[in-house]
Design a protein around this motif. Structure first.
Motif, mmCIF file in Angstrom:
data_model
loop_
_atom_site.group_PDB
_atom_site.id
_atom_site.type_symbol
_atom_site.label_atom_id
_atom_site.label_comp_id
_atom_site.label_asym_id
_atom_site.label_seq_id
_atom_site.Cartn_x
_atom_site.Cartn_y
_atom_site.Cartn_z
ATOM 1 N N ARG A 491 0.827 -1.216 0.000
ATOM 2 C CA ARG A 491 0.000 0.000 0.000
ATOM 3 C C ARG A 491 0.846 1.245 0.000
ATOM 4 O O ARG A 491 0.589 2.200 -0.708
ATOM 5 C CB ARG A 491 -0.887 0.006 1.244
ATOM 6 C CG ARG A 491 -2.160 -0.681 1.002
ATOM 7 C CD ARG A 491 -3.125 -0.481 2.146
ATOM 8 N NE ARG A 491 -4.093 -1.537 2.062
ATOM 9 C CZ ARG A 491 -4.555 -2.222 3.072
ATOM 10 N NH1 ARG A 491 -4.152 -1.956 4.283
ATOM 11 N NH2 ARG A 491 -5.438 -3.173 2.875
ATOM 12 N N ASP B 37 -6.739 -8.192 1.577
ATOM 13 C CA ASP B 37 -6.374 -6.781 1.781
ATOM 14 C C ASP B 37 -6.058 -6.109 0.454
ATOM 15 O O ASP B 37 -5.127 -6.483 -0.227
ATOM 16 C CB ASP B 37 -5.121 -6.689 2.663
ATOM 17 C CG ASP B 37 -5.419 -7.074 4.097
ATOM 18 O OD1 ASP B 37 -4.525 -7.623 4.752
ATOM 19 O OD2 ASP B 37 -6.557 -6.823 4.534
ATOM 20 N N ILE B 38 -6.835 -5.078 0.128
ATOM 21 C CA ILE B 38 -6.614 -4.386 -1.141
ATOM 22 C C ILE B 38 -5.516 -3.348 -0.966
ATOM 23 O O ILE B 38 -5.520 -2.570 -0.012
ATOM 24 C CB ILE B 38 -7.926 -3.758 -1.631
ATOM 25 C CG1 ILE B 38 -8.890 -4.900 -1.997
ATOM 26 C CG2 ILE B 38 -7.694 -2.877 -2.850
ATOM 27 C CD1 ILE B 38 -10.278 -4.446 -2.330
ATOM 28 N N VAL B 39 -4.567 -3.365 -1.868
ATOM 29 C CA VAL B 39 -3.426 -2.461 -1.726
ATOM 30 C C VAL B 39 -3.399 -1.356 -2.782
ATOM 31 O O VAL B 39 -2.727 -0.354 -2.621
ATOM 32 C CB VAL B 39 -2.088 -3.237 -1.771
ATOM 33 C CG1 VAL B 39 -2.044 -4.280 -0.672
ATOM 34 C CG2 VAL B 39 -1.860 -3.864 -3.115
ATOM 35 N N TYR B 40 -4.115 -1.535 -3.862
ATOM 36 C CA TYR B 40 -4.044 -0.537 -4.929
ATOM 37 C C TYR B 40 -5.270 -0.656 -5.810
ATOM 38 O O TYR B 40 -5.774 -1.747 -6.051
ATOM 39 C CB TYR B 40 -2.789 -0.783 -5.760
ATOM 40 C CG TYR B 40 -2.535 0.265 -6.824
ATOM 41 C CD1 TYR B 40 -2.729 -0.019 -8.165
ATOM 42 C CD2 TYR B 40 -2.110 1.545 -6.478
ATOM 43 C CE1 TYR B 40 -2.491 0.941 -9.136
ATOM 44 C CE2 TYR B 40 -1.878 2.506 -7.441
ATOM 45 C CZ TYR B 40 -2.066 2.199 -8.768
ATOM 46 O OH TYR B 40 -1.826 3.148 -9.721
ATOM 47 N N ALA B 58 -8.836 -1.902 -12.233
ATOM 48 C CA ALA B 58 -8.369 -3.132 -11.585
ATOM 49 C C ALA B 58 -8.226 -2.904 -10.096
ATOM 50 O O ALA B 58 -8.031 -1.777 -9.630
ATOM 51 C CB ALA B 58 -7.032 -3.565 -12.180
ATOM 52 N N GLU B 60 -6.099 -4.470 -6.799
ATOM 53 C CA GLU B 60 -4.912 -5.269 -6.540
ATOM 54 C C GLU B 60 -4.807 -5.607 -5.064
ATOM 55 O O GLU B 60 -4.935 -4.726 -4.212
ATOM 56 C CB GLU B 60 -3.714 -4.397 -6.908
ATOM 57 C CG GLU B 60 -2.475 -5.101 -7.324
ATOM 58 C CD GLU B 60 -1.375 -4.093 -7.671
ATOM 59 O OE1 GLU B 60 -1.518 -3.403 -8.689
ATOM 60 O OE2 GLU B 60 -0.407 -4.010 -6.901
ATOM 61 N N SER B 61 -4.587 -6.890 -4.774
ATOM 62 C CA SER B 61 -4.244 -7.247 -3.403
ATOM 63 C C SER B 61 -2.783 -7.668 -3.429
ATOM 64 O O SER B 61 -2.129 -7.526 -4.445
ATOM 65 C CB SER B 61 -5.137 -8.382 -2.908
ATOM 66 O OG SER B 61 -4.826 -9.578 -3.600
ATOM 67 N N VAL B 62 -2.300 -8.218 -2.321
ATOM 68 C CA VAL B 62 -0.901 -8.607 -2.281
ATOM 69 C C VAL B 62 -0.622 -9.736 -3.279
ATOM 70 O O VAL B 62 0.416 -9.769 -3.928
ATOM 71 C CB VAL B 62 -0.503 -9.052 -0.861
ATOM 72 C CG1 VAL B 62 0.854 -9.718 -0.869
ATOM 73 C CG2 VAL B 62 -0.476 -7.854 0.061
ATOM 74 N N ALA B 64 -2.810 -10.916 -5.856
ATOM 75 C CA ALA B 64 -3.550 -11.010 -7.115
ATOM 76 C C ALA B 64 -3.973 -9.645 -7.615
ATOM 77 O O ALA B 64 -4.045 -8.679 -6.868
ATOM 78 C CB ALA B 64 -4.790 -11.880 -6.922
ATOM 79 N N VAL B 65 -4.267 -9.614 -8.909
ATOM 80 C CA VAL B 65 -4.860 -8.419 -9.502
ATOM 81 C C VAL B 65 -6.137 -8.859 -10.179
ATOM 82 O O VAL B 65 -6.128 -9.834 -10.922
ATOM 83 C CB VAL B 65 -3.947 -7.820 -10.585
ATOM 84 C CG1 VAL B 65 -4.538 -6.522 -11.099
ATOM 85 C CG2 VAL B 65 -2.569 -7.585 -10.044
ATOM 86 N N ASP B 85 -5.164 6.806 -2.113
ATOM 87 C CA ASP B 85 -4.390 6.784 -0.879
ATOM 88 C C ASP B 85 -4.904 5.798 0.151
ATOM 89 O O ASP B 85 -4.154 5.396 1.039
ATOM 90 C CB ASP B 85 -4.374 8.184 -0.240
ATOM 91 C CG ASP B 85 -3.380 9.089 -0.936
ATOM 92 O OD1 ASP B 85 -3.577 10.318 -0.918
ATOM 93 O OD2 ASP B 85 -2.409 8.560 -1.510
ATOM 94 N N GLU B 88 -7.891 0.435 1.127
ATOM 95 C CA GLU B 88 -8.542 -0.481 2.072
ATOM 96 C C GLU B 88 -9.984 -0.070 2.356
ATOM 97 O O GLU B 88 -10.750 -0.831 2.959
ATOM 98 C CB GLU B 88 -7.744 -0.586 3.378
ATOM 99 C CG GLU B 88 -7.659 0.688 4.192
ATOM 100 C CD GLU B 88 -6.548 1.625 3.717
ATOM 101 O OE1 GLU B 88 -5.974 1.398 2.638
ATOM 102 O OE2 GLU B 88 -6.261 2.604 4.437
ATOM 103 N N ASN B 91 -12.342 -2.620 1.302
ATOM 104 C CA ASN B 91 -12.521 -3.727 2.253
ATOM 105 C C ASN B 91 -13.487 -3.310 3.375
ATOM 106 O O ASN B 91 -14.363 -4.062 3.765
ATOM 107 C CB ASN B 91 -11.197 -4.131 2.903
ATOM 108 C CG ASN B 91 -10.215 -4.710 1.915
ATOM 109 O OD1 ASN B 91 -9.156 -4.115 1.676
ATOM 110 N ND2 ASN B 91 -10.550 -5.838 1.330
ATOM 111 N N THR C 317 2.563 -8.096 -7.814
ATOM 112 C CA THR C 317 1.521 -8.287 -8.815
ATOM 113 C C THR C 317 1.934 -7.736 -10.177
ATOM 114 O O THR C 317 1.273 -7.959 -11.172
ATOM 115 C CB THR C 317 0.219 -7.608 -8.377
ATOM 116 O OG1 THR C 317 0.523 -6.289 -7.927
ATOM 117 C CG2 THR C 317 -0.442 -8.381 -7.263
#
Lengths: 505, 147, 448
Positions: A491, B37-40, B58, B60-62, B64-65, B85, B88, B91, C317
């Motif tokens: 993140r 956990d979604i990161v992007y 899209a 992106e999690s840690v 998978a996309v 920014d 999450e 989620n 990813t």
């Protein structure tokens, strides 16, 4: 020094107090201005004034300032936080973590190999050229192919080179075509390399028995398909027995067959890819041929072809004229270069040393023992884990976490718990066709006692999953760091140290 | 699991809130749970056209996309600027603060292909059942073995 | 047998456990037609002593930088490597470990890579760096591909300086050939030995995707990036710099300060032996806003469940094992142990050592150039400022080379093989490894 440490603590109240032993500092968090681990007296100012001022920088801000002992301590401390083949068993499937012989290291460091320049006249590099020329012939014999290039730096680059050769051959026939067939069990580099080569990927499914069958290939094979990429044995450790029939189907429509040779350790003395209808293949010298993995390279990925594609191979080619070795650059149909100079020469030297140490018989024995070790583990683990495919495997076997699911324990947990037992986990969650995959490749350099110890640990974990699942789910407990927050790393990526930072936020 | 009534749902696990000619789009609770956990979050620009059933972004999690598909076609009016920014948010509140884009629909007919809350709830149940069946089979096998 | 520890009784016991009578049963299912022809026809194995002797014989018929005087650069550099570097990379914990997929037991490699990434950022003046790629040539090609991911589809023209290393240009050409939408245009160099900015400016249009130049370039010339960067900015193209000799960056204004979008190069000169040109490593740096388009591994900082700082591979990813055909690159195994060598090297030299070493190189190279260029039949080819490599024109190059060989001198790299108009020119590199008396000998042999 202690002042700096307390700054680190006060700025980041989220972290627990850290002792020197538990979390090493970064290079930039120690040292003192003006300190250096290098001594060389100043020389004249000559020349510095000829470089215009606007081309010069003031300083190297943030660069470390450490003494030699400090540097050595730092990296020694870091090495203790690493796991390696020489520490313990490292059964990563498809990586072939066999012993990396020390004699290879001694040889590679000989000045006659380490202190030579690639642009020196070839007349004074005859020993190097002879080694490369010999290695080419050796790998051709092992693979059953006709010609080879030692240039690619790794398996993935070998794949890309191989696909480029295919593309060049088809382009000369009038049409490079558009698609590459890739099985669902393929390593991610296969589709990635295809895209880099300008091709679209057509994925086909393996059968319930874990292999690809001729009928499935025939359904998607047409004149738009440039090639099929096959790994044999595949990433499930199974021999693709339809490969010759599949090759025929592909050839019949003018396509070519690419073999991903990552699992060559299963085949030496057993079957040669060149006899399977394969047109192009790459080998991973850092897998099958014992060169060290180095934490992620360097490796080497030579690419071998059948005669029909030889004129497209990268330049320069090494040729022998009257007992002297020369470089041939003028190959008009060559695809050109895929990297600078000759490739990873230092790795080629190590592979060569390994191969002549073992000889043909030794290589054959390696594959036989690799198969023996993998099947021994397979048989013994079946009592505690679900095996993904019933048939005997080749050099690697795959289990799943199905039997542990009901206790809430998954593959990741099992892998982390293995760390507490002192073993590096197998490859996990690959290939994607097996849910919760645990891919185990012991290699031939392991004793039966080591395999027994590994099996014992795995069965103990299976027992723990039943009786005390939390200890598995919260593993690892005894490693220098516990499970790391990967979501946080993704993140808000922190990819470098900055003076303002004092450890984690 | 929540399946808010006022929304429509796609097979690719997106939800749509229709207000007049505007559609607000996001991903469902089921989708965010599957991803972890979604990161992007990758989002289109305001003014871009989105095509029904084509990916518009899209998540992106840690590990998978996932492409996010447009349940309806239209032009992007607004993009949730909290997400770059604070990805999450999807989620934490997938149906509210975790909205992704707002579009001006080109064709109301697009909505016909979408499911109601009830239909989607069944659809998700079915997906879960398929997974559970496999687990049950294993348990029966184990029980048989133990006997 | 070598390295396989199984005794006959070990094998017996294992076969019994598996429930078979012979190992052959494990591969009976493989077609007989394949098994019958599988014998590997190579000589038998050798003792370790025999292997060492054999390889030593091969090694001894190569001329090394100790046997001869090398004034060779051209992308691979002969620099001093402190003993501590090899001491660290010989540690099996670093040398025999795999890619750090299990971060809990790979903090050594991961932290070292994080430190490496930091050092490259500091050296290049860029915001982010990856954990290394194969070499300078593939780094240059990957940089172009990265620019292609970032720039809109209407921009697909690459403006590549002819003064960029010929191998790098070749690799870029090979990589781009397979992509239908790409165009490659070569920009000539001028009398100063730098990219012809006027020509470059003329070639810009709305399709320009990026400009790629050496810094210093293949001729050793330090290019003035200001007008190039300004033209890029005006025309919406990205600026990619390629540095085959990164020691230069200890003294020179770094690519980041010039406004480069992507800065790559070859890292061999910083702590890796020449080894006939490989393995070395490619370094790859860029700006934070482009991070998701960067190829190769990235190591990021995080915390564990107990709040301890730790490091992990991150933004995976983007990579082939997750994104597969949509990955930023296909790279898997890279050159990690070599990046570790350079990390140790840069830590040992540190701020002051890097600058000192760079200054010594400048001093010796300029001294050599002045002495050589003052000879009647020799002249400096280019007027541009240089770091430790320069081009010399020799009226009698043909006869000079055999004379040098007889004196066990490799005076430089003849440029005619890549630049026909420079077929009477030598690319000469002088480093701290060339003693004064060596330089005098060189002047003596080719200066008369």
């Amino acid at each position: 020094m202690s002042e700096r440490r307390s700054n680190v603590l006060s700025e980041s109240s989220a972290i627990k107090p850290q002792s020197e032993a538990s979390v090493p500092r970064l290079l930039f968090e120690s040292g003192s201005p003006g300190r250096s681990g290098f001594y060389w007296p100043a020389e004249s100012e000559k020349g510095q004034t000829t470089i215009p001022g606007e081309f010069l920088r003031e300083d190297l801000p943030g660069f470390p300032e450490l003494g030699e002992l400090e540097v050595l301590r730092h990296f020694t401390r870091l090495s203790h936080r690493n796991f390696a083949i020489e520490s313990q068993f490292y059964p990563l499937g498809s990586c072939t973590m066999k012993y990396n012989p020390k004699v290879n290291e001694v040889v590679a460091r000989l000045p006659g190999f380490a202190q030579i320049h690639p642009l020196a006249p070839v007349e004074i590099l005859q020993g190097a050229m002879e080694l490369l020329y010999d290695l080419e012939r050796i790998l051709i014999e092992i693979s059953g192919m006709d010609c080879i290039s030692l240039q690619p730096s790794a398996g993935a680059q070998g794949e890309l080179t191989g696909l480029m050769l295919i593309r060049a051959g088809l382009t000369e026939k009038g049409n490079p075509r558009k698609k590459i067939i890739v099985p669902d069990t393929a390593h991610g580099t296969n589709p990635a390399s295809s895209t880099l080569c300008g091709y679209d990927v057509v994925q086909i499914s393996s059968t319930a028995r874990g292999v690809i069958d001729t009928a499935t290939v025939a359904k998607v094979m047409d004149e738009d398909v440039a090639a099929i990429m096959i790994t044999n044995p595949n990433t499930l450790g199974l021999f693709e027995k339809d490969i010759e029939a599949i090759a025929a189907v592909v050839h019949q429509k003018g396509g070519l067959v690419y073999l991903d040779g990552a699992n060559l350790n299963a085949l030496m003395g057993i079957a040669k890819p060149g006899h399977m209808g394969v047109d192009v293949l790459h080998m991973n010298l850092h897998k099958t041929f014992s060169t060290p993995h180095g934490g992620g390279g360097p490796g080497a990925g030579p690419v071998a072809v059948k005669e029909g594609l030889s004129e497209y191979l990268p330049v320069p080619r090494i040729v022998k004229q009257n007992d002297k070795f020369e470089l041939l650059e003028d190959c008009p149909k060559s695809i050109g270069r895929v990297r600078s100079f000759f490739g990873n020469f230092g790795i080629l030297v190590r592979a060569y040393t390994y191969i002549i140490s073992l000889g043909g018989a030794g290589l054959e024995e390696s594959s036989r023992m690799a198969l023996l070790n993998a099947n021994y583990i397979r048989k013994k683990l079946e009592t505690g884990y679900q095996i993904a495919y019933g048939e005997p495997c080749m050099h690697e076997c795959i289990f799943t976490d199905r039997l542990q699911h009901k206790y809430g324990v998954n593959t990741l947990d099992i892998a982390k718990r293995l760390l507490d037992y002192g073993f590096h986990p197998p490859t996990i969650y690959f290939p994607l066709v097996v849910s919760g995959a645990l891919m185990i490749e012991p290699t031939e350099t392991e004793t039966p006692e080591t395999l027994d110890a590994f099996v014992e640990a795995m069965l103990a974990i299976a027992q723990e999953a039943k009786e005390n699942p939390d200890v598995v789910k919260n593993a690892p407990h005894s490693t220098p760091v516990k499970r790391l927050d990967e979501a946080r790393a993704a993140r808000k990526p922190i990819l470098r140290w900055d003076p303002g930072q004092g450890g984690a936020e | 699991m929540e399946f808010p009534e006022g929304l429509k749902y796609s097979k690719e696990h997106e939800w749509v809130l229709v207000e007049g000619n505007t559609a607000t789009i996001g991903i469902t609770e089921f989708a965010q749970e599957e991803l972890g956990d979604i990161v992007y979050v990758e989002l289109p620009e305001v003014g871009e056209k989105v095509v029904k059933d084509d990916p518009f972004g899209a998540v992106e999690s840690v590990k998978a996309v996932s492409d996010v598909y447009a349940p309806v076609g239209g032009t992007v009016l607004e993009v949730n600027d909290v997400l770059p920014d604070n990805p999450e948010t999807i989620n934490d509140d997938p149906y509210g603060d975790g909205w992704m884009i707002r579009v001006e629909m080109t064709d109301e007919e697009d909505l016909k292909d979408l499911m109601t809350a009830e239909e989607y709830a069944e659809y998700v149940e079915q997906q879960k059942e398929d997974d559970d069946e496999e687990e049950e089979e294993d348990e029966t096998e184990d029980e048989e073995e133990e006997e | 047998m070598r390295y396989t520890p199984h005794t006959p009784s070990d094998q017996e016991q294992m076969l019994r456990t598996i429930g078979i009578d012979s190992i052959e049963e494990l591969y009976q299912h493989i077609p007989e037609t394949l098994r019958n022809r599988a014998k590997i026809d190579l000589p038998g194995g050798l003792t370790e002593l025999a292997v060492r002797r054999r390889l030593a014989a091969l090694a001894s018929s190569n001329a090394t930088a100790s046997d001869w005087s090398f004034f060779l650069g051209g992308g691979i550099y002969h620099h001093f490597i402190p003993s501590a570097v090899d001491a660290v990379i010989s540690r099996s914990e670093f040398a025999t470990s795999y890619t750090p997929y299990q971060p809990e037991v790979s903090q050594g490699t991961l932290q070292a890579l994080f430190e490496y990434q930091t050092l490259i950022c500091q050296l290049t003046g860029m915001e982010i760096s990856n954990a290394g790629v194969y070499d300078g040539a593939s780094a240059a090609a990957e940089a172009v591909l990265m620019s292609r991911r970032i720039q809109p589809a209407s921009r697909r023209r690459v403006l590549m300086s002819r003064a960029l290393h010929p191998h790098y240009r070749a690799v870029i050409t090979t990589y781009l050939k397979n992509l239908d939408d790409m165009q490659l245009e070569e920009i000539p160099f001028d009398a100063s030995g730098a990219t012809d900015v006027a020509e470059l400016t003329r070639k810009f249009d709305h399709q320009s995707m990026c400009v790629i130049v050496g810094y210093p370039n293949f001729f050793g010339v330090i290019e003035d990036l200001a007008p190039i960067q300004a033209a890029c900015a005006r025309n919406g193209a990205q600026l990619i710099t390629v540095t085959p000799e990164p020691l230069a960056l200890a003294l020179l204004k770094p690519p980041g300060a010039w406004g480069a979008d992507i800065a790559v190069g070859e890292g061999q000169s910083l702590g890796v032996p020449m080894t006939l040109g490989g393995p070395g490593f490619g370094f790859f740096a860029s700006q934070k806003k482009f991070v998701r388009s960067v190829p190769g591994r990235l190591v990021g900082e995080t915390v564990d469940t107990e709040g301890r700082r730790g490091f992990v591979l991150t933004l995976a990813t983007r990579e082939q094992h997750i994104r597969r055909e949509k990955a930023t690159s296909n790279i898997c195994t890279s050159q990690t142990l070599c990046t570790l060598a350079s990390t140790v090297f840069m830590s040992l030299l540190g701020k002051s050592g890097m600058r000192r070493l760079a200054e010594v190189n400048v001093s010796r190279a300029h001294d050599a150039r002045d002495r050589l260029a003052s000879r009647p039949h020799l002249e400096s080819c280019f007027s541009g400022a240089f770091f430790n490599e320069f081009v010399l024109r020799a009226r009698n190059l043909e006869s000079l080379l055999p004379r040098c060989a007889a004196a066990r001198i490799a005076p430089g790299v003849p440029l005619g093989q890549w630049y026909p108009e420079l077929d009477d020119c030598l690319l000469i590199c002088v480093t701290e490894m060339n003693e004064r008396e060596e330089i005098e000998r060189l002047v003596g042999v080719i200066g008369n």
